[in-house]
Design an enzyme around this catalytic site. Structure first.
Site, PDB file in Angstrom:
ATOM      1  N   GLY A   1       0.877  -1.170   0.000  1.00 32.03           N
ATOM      2  CA  GLY A   1       0.000   0.000   0.000  1.00 32.03           C
ATOM      3  C   GLY A   1       0.912   1.216   0.000  1.00 32.03           C
ATOM      4  O   GLY A   1       1.846   1.301   0.800  1.00 32.03           O
TER       5      GLY A   1
ATOM      6  N   GLY B   1       0.514   4.304   0.871  1.00 38.65           N
ATOM      7  CA  GLY B   1       0.531   5.112   2.093  1.00 38.65           C
ATOM      8  C   GLY B   1       1.420   4.468   3.149  1.00 38.65           C
ATOM      9  O   GLY B   1       2.305   5.116   3.729  1.00 38.65           O
TER      10      GLY B   1
ATOM     11  N   ASP C   1       7.757   4.945  -3.414  1.00 42.81           N
ATOM     12  CA  ASP C   1       7.311   5.170  -2.033  1.00 42.81           C
ATOM     13  C   ASP C   1       8.503   5.498  -1.132  1.00 42.81           C
ATOM     14  O   ASP C   1       8.427   6.383  -0.276  1.00 42.81           O
ATOM     15  CB  ASP C   1       6.586   3.928  -1.507  1.00 42.81           C
ATOM     16  CG  ASP C   1       5.346   3.612  -2.338  1.00 42.81           C
ATOM     17  OD1 ASP C   1       4.760   4.553  -2.887  1.00 42.81           O
ATOM     18  OD2 ASP C   1       4.986   2.426  -2.441  1.00 42.81           O
TER      19      ASP C   1
HETATM   20  O1  RIB Z   1       4.018   1.467  -4.795  1.00 41.82           O
HETATM   21  C1  RIB Z   1       4.020   0.090  -4.563  1.00 41.82           C
HETATM   22  C2  RIB Z   1       2.736  -0.317  -3.926  1.00 41.82           C
HETATM   23  O2  RIB Z   1       1.686  -0.122  -4.837  1.00 41.82           O
HETATM   24  C3  RIB Z   1       2.669  -1.790  -3.559  1.00 41.82           C
HETATM   25  O3  RIB Z   1       3.135  -2.030  -2.261  1.00 41.82           O
HETATM   26  C4  RIB Z   1       1.204  -2.116  -3.730  1.00 41.82           C
HETATM   27  O4  RIB Z   1       0.551  -2.380  -2.539  1.00 41.82           O
HETATM   28  C5  RIB Z   1       0.592  -0.934  -4.457  1.00 41.82           C
HETATM   29  O5  RIB Z   1      -0.189  -0.183  -3.646  1.00 41.82           O
END
Ligand code: RIB
Length: 307
Positions: free
Chosen positions: A39, A41, A252
């Protein structure tokens, strides 16, 4: 250190490695499978926390095994679990991921409980949003909740940073609340209509975001690095060469390192260098949240490249 709040998704990542992506109708033999925490976030919150920031994460999970896994993940990381809201009827969100040889990935998400963040949920976390110095958002929870969270934090004086992923159209009602936007090439292209293939295109795309009122723009360019600009100047930040094992979660990690540095008082250019370092370290390991680097390794690679 300023207080960061991340409001976004927790998903369980079901990730298979395969020698190549299947085409429609095809089945391919994979080489390995992992269940991990994901995820956008959650990955960004964990990345900022590991980088040394003061982070509070707000999300919603189902009353199921995957929801319990979320709580275990944050306890293990030493993060606050008080704002992991629970939906009694929806499942925890998931991501089905295929990672092929080069480290590139394909992902299908189901938002589950994260798609059902209600007015009552927002009311329950309003004090946290109002205490934020920096609010980091993505687009994997329901859009009304994203807008409401941005409005509450902005009214209380927070700087709002939007990682507009996955790509979707962005109404002015949201953009007017955002200070810094951090799209990747395809997200920037979708919004601006400018195909973003490298730093020169990114500069043109950034100009469109400035017209929309942004104070800062960071466009990540995959293997090419990133383009960073404020209203006064722009800078191309080449990537740090490193062999990619798995690119899942690299964006992320970039965002997590970026907000950590902003919270420490860095300007957008220096913060993007920290983001670049975190994104680079992340591709050397498998998994999403699992591949977010820790503060010591971040400082070492930063020193080696920018010190
Ligand atoms: O940015 C990578 C994420 O995108 C993964 O962890 C997956 O859960 C999606 O949300």
């Amino acid at each position: 250190m300023k207080k960061i709040v991340v409001f976004g998704s927790f998903f369980v990542d079901l990730a298979a490695r395969a020698p190549k992506f299947p085409v429609p109708g095809e089945t391919v033999h994979g080489s390995s499978f992992q269940i991990g925490s994901g995820g956008k976030g959650s990955n960004q919150a964990i990345a900022a926390h590991r980088a040394g920031a003061d982070v509070t994460f707000i999300t919603k999970v189902g009353a199921d095994e995957f929801g319990r896994m979320a709580r275990e993940v944050y306890s293990r990381e030493g993060m606050d679990t008080r704002y992991i809201l629970v939906d009694e009827t929806a499942s925890t969100g998931t991501a089905l991921i295929v990672v092929e040889e080069s480290g590139q990935n394909m992902i299908v998400i189901t938002s589950g409980a994260c798609g059902r963040i209600s007015e009552a949920d927002i009311a329950a976390v309003t004090p946290v949003l109002e205490q934020a110095d920096l609010l980091l958002l993505q687009l994997e929870v329901n859009f009304d909740a994203v807008k409401r969270a941005a409005a509450l934090a902005k009214q209380s004086g927070a700087r709002v940073i939007l990682n507009p992923a996955p790509a979707r159209e962005l109404p002015d009602s949201l953009l007017s609340l955002v200070d810094i936007i951090t799209p990747n090439e395809s997200e920037a292209a979708l919004f601006t209509g400018i195909p973003v293939k490298g730093p020169e295109d990114a500069k043109k795309a950034a100009a469109v975001f400035f017209e929309k009122g942004m104070q800062g723009v960071v466009i990540t360019l995959g293997k090419q690095g990133a383009y960073v600009a404020d209203r006064g100047r722009g800078e191309y930040l080449p990537c740090i060469p490193m062999k990619a094992v798995d690119t899942t979660g690299a964006g992320d990690a970039f965002n997590g390192g970026f907000v950590m540095a902003l919270a420490q008082g860095a300007d957008i250019f220096e913060a993007a260098r920290y983001g670049n370092v975190c994104g680079t370290l992340s591709v050397t390991k498998q998994g999403a949240a699992a591949s977010a680097p820790y503060r010591q390794e971040i400082l070492k690679l930063y020193e080696e490249n920018y010190g």
